[in-house]
Design a protein around this motif. Structure first.
Motif, mmCIF file in Angstrom:
data_model
loop_
_atom_site.group_PDB
_atom_site.id
_atom_site.type_symbol
_atom_site.label_atom_id
_atom_site.label_comp_id
_atom_site.label_asym_id
_atom_site.label_seq_id
_atom_site.Cartn_x
_atom_site.Cartn_y
_atom_site.Cartn_z
ATOM 1 N N ASN A 21 0.815 -1.204 0.000
ATOM 2 C CA ASN A 21 0.000 0.000 0.000
ATOM 3 C C ASN A 21 0.855 1.263 0.000
ATOM 4 O O ASN A 21 0.923 1.964 1.004
ATOM 5 C CB ASN A 21 -0.930 -0.006 1.220
ATOM 6 N N PRO A 22 1.533 1.567 -1.105
ATOM 7 C CA PRO A 22 2.280 2.825 -1.199
ATOM 8 C C PRO A 22 1.327 3.979 -0.926
ATOM 9 O O PRO A 22 0.197 3.976 -1.412
ATOM 10 C CB PRO A 22 2.766 2.817 -2.656
ATOM 11 N N ASN A 23 1.774 4.963 -0.158
ATOM 12 C CA ASN A 23 0.829 5.978 0.306
ATOM 13 C C ASN A 23 0.257 6.867 -0.795
ATOM 14 O O ASN A 23 -0.742 7.543 -0.587
ATOM 15 C CB ASN A 23 1.455 6.848 1.413
ATOM 16 N N LEU A 24 0.849 6.856 -1.996
ATOM 17 C CA LEU A 24 0.281 7.630 -3.103
ATOM 18 C C LEU A 24 -0.519 6.757 -4.068
ATOM 19 O O LEU A 24 -1.084 7.252 -5.031
ATOM 20 C CB LEU A 24 1.388 8.368 -3.864
ATOM 21 N N GLY A 25 -0.554 5.459 -3.804
ATOM 22 C CA GLY A 25 -1.404 4.598 -4.614
ATOM 23 C C GLY A 25 -0.689 3.458 -5.316
ATOM 24 O O GLY A 25 0.495 3.550 -5.649
ATOM 25 N N TYR A 26 -1.414 2.383 -5.501
ATOM 26 C CA TYR A 26 -0.949 1.223 -6.253
ATOM 27 C C TYR A 26 -1.875 1.098 -7.459
ATOM 28 O O TYR A 26 -3.021 0.701 -7.325
ATOM 29 C CB TYR A 26 -1.025 -0.030 -5.378
ATOM 30 N N TYR A 27 -1.373 1.468 -8.630
ATOM 31 C CA TYR A 27 -2.179 1.443 -9.853
ATOM 32 C C TYR A 27 -1.927 0.140 -10.610
ATOM 33 O O TYR A 27 -0.802 -0.153 -11.009
ATOM 34 C CB TYR A 27 -1.840 2.637 -10.740
ATOM 35 N N TYR A 28 -2.994 -0.607 -10.765
ATOM 36 C CA TYR A 28 -2.912 -1.838 -11.553
ATOM 37 C C TYR A 28 -3.644 -1.578 -12.862
ATOM 38 O O TYR A 28 -4.863 -1.362 -12.875
ATOM 39 C CB TYR A 28 -3.543 -3.009 -10.813
ATOM 40 N N ILE A 29 -2.893 -1.563 -13.969
ATOM 41 C CA ILE A 29 -3.440 -1.166 -15.265
ATOM 42 C C ILE A 29 -3.320 -2.322 -16.250
ATOM 43 O O ILE A 29 -2.232 -2.867 -16.452
ATOM 44 C CB ILE A 29 -2.684 0.058 -15.824
ATOM 45 N N VAL A 30 -4.440 -2.688 -16.855
ATOM 46 C CA VAL A 30 -4.442 -3.767 -17.837
ATOM 47 C C VAL A 30 -4.854 -3.203 -19.196
ATOM 48 O O VAL A 30 -5.885 -2.535 -19.306
ATOM 49 C CB VAL A 30 -5.411 -4.899 -17.443
ATOM 50 N N ILE A 56 4.438 5.483 -4.929
ATOM 51 C CA ILE A 56 3.415 5.256 -5.943
ATOM 52 C C ILE A 56 3.885 4.125 -6.861
ATOM 53 O O ILE A 56 5.003 4.158 -7.381
ATOM 54 C CB ILE A 56 3.127 6.544 -6.748
ATOM 55 N N VAL A 57 3.062 3.119 -7.013
ATOM 56 C CA VAL A 57 3.420 1.942 -7.798
ATOM 57 C C VAL A 57 2.487 1.822 -8.997
ATOM 58 O O VAL A 57 1.270 1.997 -8.867
ATOM 59 C CB VAL A 57 3.342 0.651 -6.945
ATOM 60 N N ILE A 58 3.050 1.555 -10.160
ATOM 61 C CA ILE A 58 2.261 1.343 -11.371
ATOM 62 C C ILE A 58 2.657 -0.017 -11.942
ATOM 63 O O ILE A 58 3.819 -0.237 -12.300
ATOM 64 C CB ILE A 58 2.512 2.439 -12.418
#
Length: 216
Positions: A21-30, A56-58
């Motif tokens: 849970n990175p504090n700026l968001g975990y973006y999972y994009i398909v 922040i993770v992408i």
């Protein structure tokens, strides 16, 4: 109760959350594209300054159009409340385009669609989104604009497409152009994605990520 790690040892939920849970968001994009959209999104990810990469993770994945939502839901089965799921795909000749978008919404998945194709979003970096309903024609016209602006040939296999668009275009202007197009459709009471040409929602994802970095 925590889950077991790969060794079979049980881990606490607190530890799982801390890692995922990175504090700026975990973006999972398909995305259903293997080249342009994928390379663009990976370029966006790689453009994040080093000091923010733990915040922040992408994660970018691929799946056939019909499997986009399923792929997202599989990822969401792991700590769903800490994931920001997106699917990225084009109108092009996709059947059930509107249905896919509605289904994604029902599952809490954001749809970053483009109509007629992803290149209409790239066009916005050059300050316009021309009314070109056909995806092949749109790609052709964008390739011409790209060549004129960069003096380079546009290739869907260009791995540095995100960097090129930022170098030769204007991302802030692109945000404004895309937003104004959606506002115009809203003003005209046109809210069915397949009828919104030209239009995109990719900018919403990109702007959200960039704004988080700027504000921190």
């Amino acid at each position: 109760m925590g889950r077991r790690d790969r060794t079979g040892k049980r881990t606490s939920r607190a530890n799982c959350v801390g890692k995922r849970n990175p504090n700026l968001g975990y973006y999972y994009i398909v995305t259903d594209a293997e080249k342009t959209e994928k390379y663009y999104l990976e370029g966006l990810r790689d453009s994040i300054p080093e000091e923010f990469r733990n915040k922040i993770v992408i994660k970018v994945d691929n799946a056939p159009t019909k499997q986009l939502i399923k792929k997202c839901r599989e990822e969401l089965s792991i700590d769903a409340q800490y994931r920001k799921p997106w699917i990225i795909f084009d109108r092009d000749k996709v059947q059930n385009f509107d249905k896919i978008i509605e289904e994604a919404k029902n599952y809490g998945i954001e749809a970053g669609w483009s109509n007629p194709c992803f290149e209409i979003w790239l066009f916005a970096y050059f300050g316009e989104m021309p009314n070109i309903p056909d995806s092949k024609q749109c790609c052709k016209k964008f390739a011409e604009a790209y060549n004129k602006r960069t003096r380079q040939k546009y290739e869907k296999s260009e791995e540095n497409i995100y960097g090129k668009m930022c170098d030769y275009g204007d991302e802030e202007k692109a945000f404004s152009v895309a937003r104004q197009k959606r506002k115009q459709f809203d003003k005209d009471s046109i809210n069915i994605p397949s009828e919104m040409v030209p239009c995109t929602r990719v900018d919403i994802l990109v702007k959200e990520i960039k704004d988080k970095i700027k504000s921190n």
